[in-house]
Design an enzyme around this catalytic site. Structure first.
Site, mmCIF file in Angstrom:
data_model
loop_
_atom_site.group_PDB
_atom_site.id
_atom_site.type_symbol
_atom_site.label_atom_id
_atom_site.label_comp_id
_atom_site.label_asym_id
_atom_site.label_seq_id
_atom_site.Cartn_x
_atom_site.Cartn_y
_atom_site.Cartn_z
ATOM 1 C CG HIS A 1 3.287 -15.840 -12.081
ATOM 2 N ND1 HIS A 1 4.108 -16.111 -11.020
ATOM 3 C CD2 HIS A 1 2.037 -16.210 -11.709
ATOM 4 C CE1 HIS A 1 3.387 -16.624 -10.024
ATOM 5 N NE2 HIS A 1 2.130 -16.696 -10.419
ATOM 6 N N GLY B 1 2.834 -8.476 -4.558
ATOM 7 C CA GLY B 1 2.450 -9.878 -4.705
ATOM 8 C C GLY B 1 1.050 -10.063 -4.170
ATOM 9 N N PRO B 2 0.791 -9.671 -2.904
ATOM 10 C CG PRO B 2 0.938 -9.623 -0.587
ATOM 11 C CD PRO B 2 1.743 -9.386 -1.824
ATOM 12 C CB ILE C 1 -6.394 -14.354 -18.741
ATOM 13 C CG1 ILE C 1 -6.940 -14.515 -20.162
ATOM 14 C CG2 ILE C 1 -5.898 -15.695 -18.208
ATOM 15 C CD1 ILE C 1 -8.027 -15.543 -20.318
ATOM 16 C CG HIS D 1 -1.695 -16.354 -14.188
ATOM 17 N ND1 HIS D 1 -1.969 -15.006 -14.142
ATOM 18 C CD2 HIS D 1 -1.442 -16.730 -12.904
ATOM 19 C CE1 HIS D 1 -1.877 -14.584 -12.886
ATOM 20 N NE2 HIS D 1 -1.571 -15.610 -12.124
ATOM 21 N NE ARG E 1 -11.315 6.765 24.698
ATOM 22 C CZ ARG E 1 -12.533 7.040 24.256
ATOM 23 N NH1 ARG E 1 -12.783 7.028 22.965
ATOM 24 N NH2 ARG E 1 -13.507 7.317 25.106
ATOM 25 C CB SER F 1 -13.647 6.658 18.940
ATOM 26 O OG SER F 1 -15.032 6.909 19.021
ATOM 27 C CD GLU G 1 -11.925 -0.254 9.182
ATOM 28 O OE1 GLU G 1 -12.784 0.095 10.014
ATOM 29 O OE2 GLU G 1 -12.213 -0.680 8.029
ATOM 30 C CG HIS H 1 -17.697 -2.877 18.282
ATOM 31 N ND1 HIS H 1 -18.578 -3.587 17.502
ATOM 32 C CD2 HIS H 1 -17.626 -1.629 17.725
ATOM 33 C CE1 HIS H 1 -19.023 -2.813 16.522
ATOM 34 N NE2 HIS H 1 -18.462 -1.619 16.634
#
Length: 682
Positions: free
Chosen positions: A38, A126-127, A199, A273, A370, A397, A424, A486
């Site tokens: 790139h 990258g992500p 762009i 690009h 938990r 919770s 999240e 859920h």
């Protein structure tokens, strides 16, 4: 916007544009040599990078691990040649040979930046959107550690986090999650430089990205500096000065740039690009830029002007002098600071953790895992000041707020608990940033089913081998009436198939405490703690069995005679397996019960231990877990069976659901009878 360019070779002292053109030349040459990459972003952001790295960034190429360095994050990581060019030019141990072999096997110049601390590549990017989210975590870590360790006259924690971002990063929803929280927490040492070139891969973004980005960030509580000419060094420097002057708010500097700047026939278009310019256009760009040098050649005057080693060494030396005074004035704080920065656990941690687990075992209480997680946190947290956690609006919770927790806010950064809100993905990426920064051990909580929202941040934690503890409660149909939306069924298996993710599904308070200890001690990857909403009974065990939990699987119940069948279970289903073994004994069937709270750890044991727990000669086996069955066939083999759920759940009380889906003693007995009678898989 300034478009003036030098058109003659450098003969005297190089101009700022000459220095930036070195980045452009190296980037287009490396991409062309690789025939992949790139070039557009590095060529477009070269002037911004030159001003930042030469005038403002606090770093030392001679010691990339200097604690008080500024952190630089290339969130638009596809422009990796920008970063590699900067590292080479400023004096880091990244040779020209590495640049010549961009994107090639065995070289450190990967297609997207991969975390490498000895090169000051702070995070893998990258992500899109995750780099800026990591940076929020880094800036939060700096603010927290400064509140914790700085003393009047001794600001030993005093650095900034700089981020390059592009349109793609700001389109990704995770950037909204993280940047919103950054504004709320007033992370004033976070400065983002936005490559506003209009762009992306598909062309001009205005057809699909018409947001008022400046207004968006102003609404977050950021300082926004608009309409900066990204090709004019004075404009860029003035904007950075303005950002530095605001110590309260994070800053977004909106830089108008031309993608592929200097490419006469392709600049400003999507064709720059993600593809090489081509030999003819590289030659034309050289002429346009006045870069009269062969590929990968940097003239001596430009190399000298870029070299930051002496300047970096002086900056670190000044900090070291300050720190020596701090060490004398505050020796105990200094010792704690050094331990934390080394990533070491406190002296005596192992014995303390072992005693705590033994006490939990002796208490022998029935509880949801938990709740057992909170018991472990309450036991461990006072000994671990580096522990910092929170929840995505599910504190009551997930039970992530222990007795020693104090909330972090904009005006009270020294706490250890973060109210992340319903974010999240952002939460997990921010925790990655906390871990990347150093000095902290992050954990975070949500329902297991919502781990999907955070999936790519989990993957990045595993890829980077980060210590990040994920607390996932409400682990199965056992949560009952909330229904299939859920009730996670595929999620445990999904986490287990992720390389380097360690997944614990403990059966009681003791296994939960061991899981927490393992997650805290692990320094080479993330850990998911998968926990029940419903109560589970304490399982009696010997000290040797308690020690064996750390191996991932162990024999929990052994019959008096040679086992006829092995029941393998995790989490809440271990109690079911134990009850079934008792009933099988009444029928003359000897059943061994194996608890396997962490498949990955058990897989990593030597073959002799695995065969000791699961003897190859005993082929009649049943695995029991309230989730999809695919991952269990390797452990039960062709003669075994799996009691699981290969579909979605239902809305009903938990006990009704367990009965409906076959998680009962009667069903285990039935399945055992079938395979013991036939010797075949049903």
């Amino acid at each position: 916007m300034s478009q003036q360019m030098s058109r003659t070779p450098v003969t005297g002292e190089p101009s700022r544009r000459d220095l930036a053109n070195a980045i452009r030349a190296l980037s287009m040459d490396a991409v062309q040599a690789a025939n992949s990459g790139h070039p557009g972003m590095p060529m477009g952001m070269a002037d911004i990078a030159e001003v930042l790295w030469n005038d403002h960034l606090k770093h030392n190429p001679g010691n990339p691990l200097w604690f008080d360095r500024d952190r630089f994050v290339l969130s638009n990581g596809h422009g990796s040649m920008l970063l590699y060019s900067l590292l080479h030019l400023t004096g880091y141990a990244l040779s020209m040979d590495e640049l010549r072999n961009f994107r090639q096997f065995g070289y450190r110049t990967a297609g997207h930046p991969e975390r490498e601390q000895d090169l000051a590549i702070e995070t893998t990017t990258g992500p899109l959107g995750q780099g800026i989210s990591n940076a929020v975590g880094m800036a939060l870590a700096e603010k927290k550690l400064a509140a914790e360790f700085n003393r009047p006259g001794y600001e030993i924690v005093d650095h900034r986090t700089w981020v390059f971002v592009g349109d793609g990063c700001l389109m990704e929803g995770v950037s909204h999650e993280a940047c919103s929280l950054a504004g709320t927490l007033k992370l004033g040492k976070l400065i983002c430089l936005y490559d506003d070139n209009g762009i992306s891969i598909d062309g001009e973004v205005r057809a699909w990205f018409s947001d008022d980005t400046a207004a968006r960030f102003e609404a977050y509580g950021w300082q926004v500096i608009k309409n900066v000419d990204g090709h004019d060094s004075e404009s860029i420097s003035g904007a950075i000065d303005a950002a530095l002057a605001d110590g309260e708010r994070p800053s977004l500097i909106c830089c108008k740039t031309v993608i592929g700047f200097g490419s006469p026939n392709k600049q400003g278009s999507a064709s720059t690009h993600g593809a090489p310019l081509g030999p003819d256009e590289v030659a034309a760009s050289r002429a346009q830029l006045g870069w009269a040098y062969p590929p990968f050649e940097i003239p001596a005057s430009i190399a000298r002007a870029w070299d930051s080693r002496d300047q970096g060494a002086e900056a670190e030396q000044a900090w070291s002098g300050l720190y020596e005074g701090y060490r004398k004035a505050h020796p105990e704080l200094a010792a704690e600071f050094e331990r934390r920065m080394r990533g070491e656990l406190p002296s005596g941690w192992k014995d303390f953790a072992d005693r705590s687990i033994a006490e939990i075992d002796a208490a022998g209480k029935k509880m949801a895992t938990r709740q057992a997680s909170l018991v472990a946190l309450n036991a461990f947290a006072p000994a671990l000041p580096e522990l910092i956690g929170g929840s995505a609006d599910l504190t009551g919770s997930n039970l992530t707020k222990h007795d020693s927790s104090t909330a972090i806010s904009a005006d009270a950064a020294g706490g250890n608990y973060i109210y992340f809100g319903v974010r999240e993905f952002g939460m997990t990426a921010i925790c990655n940033g906390l871990s990347l920064h150093g000095g902290l051990i992050p954990y975070s909580g949500t329902f297991l089913t919502f781990s999907d929202y955070a999936r790519n941040a989990l993957r990045m934690a595993a890829l980077m081998k980060l210590r990040n503890v994920l607390v996932y409660t409400h682990d199965s149909i056992g949560l009952g009436e909330d229904g299939p939306t859920h009730q996670p069924v595929e999620h445990i298996a999904s986490l287990r198939v992720m390389p380097n993710m360690r997944v614990w599904r403990p059966c009681d308070a003791v296994e939960t405490a061991v899981a927490w200890r393992d997650a805290i001690q692990r320094q080479d990857g993330p850990t998911s703690l998968v926990l029940t909403r419903q109560g589970v009974p304490h399982q009696p065990r010997t000290a040797a069995q308690r020690a064996a939990i750390a191996r991932g699987a162990y024999v929990l119940r052994e019959p008096e005679g040679r086992p006829d069948i092995i029941l393998i279970a995790t989490g809440s289903e271990v109690a079911l397996a134990a009850d079934a073994a008792t009933e099988l004994a009444k029928r003359g069937v000897c059943a061994r019960v194996v608890s396997m709270p962490c498949v990955e750890l058990f897989q990593g044991q030597d073959a002799s231990y695995r065969d000791e727990v699961l003897p190859p000669s005993i082929t009649t086996r049943i695995a029991i877990e309230a989730g999809v069955t695919d991952c269990w066939w390797r452990w039960v083999g062709p003669a075994g069976r799996v009691i699981g759920i290969d579909g979605f759940g239902l809305s009903a009380p938990a006990e009704k659901l367990f009965e409906h889906f076959g998680f009962t003693v009667d069903n285990v007995l039935r399945v055992a009878g079938e395979i013991l009678g036939s010797g075949k898989r049903g």
